[in-house]
Write an enzyme that holds these catalytic residues in place. Sequence first.
Site, PDB file in Angstrom:
ATOM      1  N   GLY A 206       0.812  -1.216   0.000  1.00 48.95           N
ATOM      2  CA  GLY A 206       0.000   0.000   0.000  1.00 48.95           C
ATOM      3  C   GLY A 206       0.839   1.256   0.000  1.00 48.95           C
ATOM      4  O   GLY A 206       2.029   1.227  -0.320  1.00 48.95           O
TER       5      GLY A 206
ATOM      6  N   LEU B 298       0.430   3.654  -2.092  1.00 50.36           N
ATOM      7  CA  LEU B 298       0.807   3.514  -3.500  1.00 50.36           C
ATOM      8  C   LEU B 298       1.320   4.831  -4.095  1.00 50.36           C
ATOM      9  O   LEU B 298       0.818   5.907  -3.770  1.00 50.36           O
ATOM     10  CB  LEU B 298      -0.401   3.031  -4.306  1.00 50.36           C
ATOM     11  CG  LEU B 298      -1.010   1.704  -3.815  1.00 50.36           C
ATOM     12  CD1 LEU B 298      -2.242   1.348  -4.647  1.00 50.36           C
ATOM     13  CD2 LEU B 298       0.008   0.566  -3.862  1.00 50.36           C
ATOM     14  N   HIS B 299       2.317   4.708  -4.947  1.00 49.06           N
ATOM     15  CA  HIS B 299       2.879   5.871  -5.636  1.00 49.06           C
ATOM     16  C   HIS B 299       3.040   5.510  -7.117  1.00 49.06           C
ATOM     17  O   HIS B 299       2.712   4.382  -7.523  1.00 49.06           O
ATOM     18  CB  HIS B 299       4.212   6.280  -5.007  1.00 49.06           C
ATOM     19  CG  HIS B 299       5.166   5.131  -4.824  1.00 49.06           C
ATOM     20  ND1 HIS B 299       5.777   4.500  -5.882  1.00 49.06           N
ATOM     21  CD2 HIS B 299       5.585   4.471  -3.707  1.00 49.06           C
ATOM     22  CE1 HIS B 299       6.553   3.531  -5.426  1.00 49.06           C
ATOM     23  NE2 HIS B 299       6.449   3.475  -4.114  1.00 49.06           N
TER      24      HIS B 299
ATOM     25  N   GLY C 130       5.449   4.613  -8.809  1.00 51.48           N
ATOM     26  CA  GLY C 130       6.224   3.392  -9.050  1.00 51.48           C
ATOM     27  C   GLY C 130       5.298   2.180  -9.076  1.00 51.48           C
ATOM     28  O   GLY C 130       5.334   1.358 -10.003  1.00 51.48           O
ATOM     29  N   HIS C 131       4.425   2.071  -8.055  1.00 50.96           N
ATOM     30  CA  HIS C 131       3.461   0.958  -8.027  1.00 50.96           C
ATOM     31  C   HIS C 131       2.538   1.023  -9.244  1.00 50.96           C
ATOM     32  O   HIS C 131       2.234   0.001  -9.863  1.00 50.96           O
ATOM     33  CB  HIS C 131       2.562   1.051  -6.790  1.00 50.96           C
ATOM     34  CG  HIS C 131       3.253   0.841  -5.488  1.00 50.96           C
ATOM     35  ND1 HIS C 131       3.350   1.828  -4.538  1.00 50.96           N
ATOM     36  CD2 HIS C 131       3.856  -0.253  -4.960  1.00 50.96           C
ATOM     37  CE1 HIS C 131       3.995   1.353  -3.479  1.00 50.96           C
ATOM     38  NE2 HIS C 131       4.316   0.104  -3.709  1.00 50.96           N
TER      39      HIS C 131
ATOM     40  N   LYS D 168      13.764  -1.222  -7.790  1.00 47.30           N
ATOM     41  CA  LYS D 168      14.356  -0.492  -6.652  1.00 47.30           C
ATOM     42  C   LYS D 168      14.751  -1.501  -5.576  1.00 47.30           C
ATOM     43  O   LYS D 168      15.801  -1.411  -4.979  1.00 47.30           O
ATOM     44  CB  LYS D 168      13.384   0.539  -6.077  1.00 47.30           C
ATOM     45  CG  LYS D 168      14.013   1.295  -4.905  1.00 47.30           C
ATOM     46  CD  LYS D 168      13.137   2.406  -4.409  1.00 47.30           C
ATOM     47  CE  LYS D 168      11.987   1.892  -3.608  1.00 47.30           C
ATOM     48  NZ  LYS D 168      12.403   1.319  -2.297  1.00 47.30           N
TER      49      LYS D 168
ATOM     50  N   GLN E 217      15.450  -7.996  -3.347  1.00 48.08           N
ATOM     51  CA  GLN E 217      14.164  -8.690  -3.182  1.00 48.08           C
ATOM     52  C   GLN E 217      13.774  -9.415  -4.469  1.00 48.08           C
ATOM     53  O   GLN E 217      13.297 -10.556  -4.450  1.00 48.08           O
ATOM     54  CB  GLN E 217      13.086  -7.684  -2.783  1.00 48.08           C
ATOM     55  CG  GLN E 217      11.659  -8.232  -2.878  1.00 48.08           C
ATOM     56  CD  GLN E 217      10.623  -7.292  -2.319  1.00 48.08           C
ATOM     57  OE1 GLN E 217      10.458  -7.218  -1.120  1.00 48.08           O
ATOM     58  NE2 GLN E 217       9.924  -6.571  -3.186  1.00 48.08           N
TER      59      GLN E 217
ATOM     60  N   SER F 190       9.239   5.730  -3.309  1.00 49.43           N
ATOM     61  CA  SER F 190       9.118   4.753  -2.231  1.00 49.43           C
ATOM     62  C   SER F 190       7.990   5.210  -1.315  1.00 49.43           C
ATOM     63  O   SER F 190       7.802   6.425  -1.115  1.00 49.43           O
ATOM     64  CB  SER F 190      10.424   4.717  -1.429  1.00 49.43           C
ATOM     65  OG  SER F 190      10.214   4.113  -0.172  1.00 49.43           O
TER      66      SER F 190
END
Length: 281
Positions: A31, A33-34, A36-37, A149, A153, A185
């Site tokens: 969540g 959200l920006h 990027g998402h 980013k 991961q 981020s």
Amino acid sequence: MNIVSSKRELSEIINDLKVEGKSIGFVPTMGALHEGHLSLMKRSNSDNDVTVVSVFVNPTQFNNPNDYSKYPRIIEEDIAKLKSVKCDILFTPTKEEMYPEEDNREFDFGNLERVMEGKHRPGHFRGVALIVSKLFEAVNPHKAYFGEKDFQQLAIINRLNEKENYGIEIVPCPIIREKDGLAMSSRNMLLSKEQRENVSLISKTLSKSLEQSKNKTVQELKDWVISEINVNKYLDVEYFDVVDIKTLESACDWMNKNNLIGCIAVHVGSIRLIDNIRFYS
Ligand code: PAF
């Protein structure tokens, strides 16, 4: 947009869609959200018939309880953003739904989990693997989208996907940056005005490191990046390393430069930001 909070209901809806021959793209998030998402969702929308997004702040991946409690939770704003890009199914489970009992599974990702984030955030990648495996099993998508980013991961998730034979296509998506270069981020919204004005030094230094790498050894470059950033009183570098994109092993020289990436973590007060830059010859 269909909003679902039960794993069983989610799996049933997705199975029905698959029977109809629909392709399923999945974007897991925590969540806040920006852009990027949203770029991952747009990519999923263009690749698939159906896009599923999950919003779940996963407690097991936070090695610092303060970081977990402060993590931004703004689901109404997230829903408005999801509607603006077209998300077909939003999965927002509770903690009890995802962890009905303690999950004691251990994973072995070898060197991938021992360096950088793994070294500085003990248990973090185990928590990521726990939740991503549960989400992959509930959604069982054709493709899943992750931002570069969080480069380490991404490497861990690729390995998890291979080890567990999920057969999901993992799609890496480029970092989206603010106008001044700061990597987007969810944690950026926690920065004070003064901190926000100073953090662009991180990405600016990484960009300059491309030029610097032409006349410095790897060790000299690492020292240079750390000292350039640490002069700023708001910033404190936790690590900067130059590693192989596949093994994440530290590089000693610039041979295979096209396979090297510089990864950084920086403390800004109590907030911790990460970023990275790919090198090329
Ligand atoms: O990258 C994130 O937002 C999280 O680590 C993920 C993949 C959604 C797992 O909680």
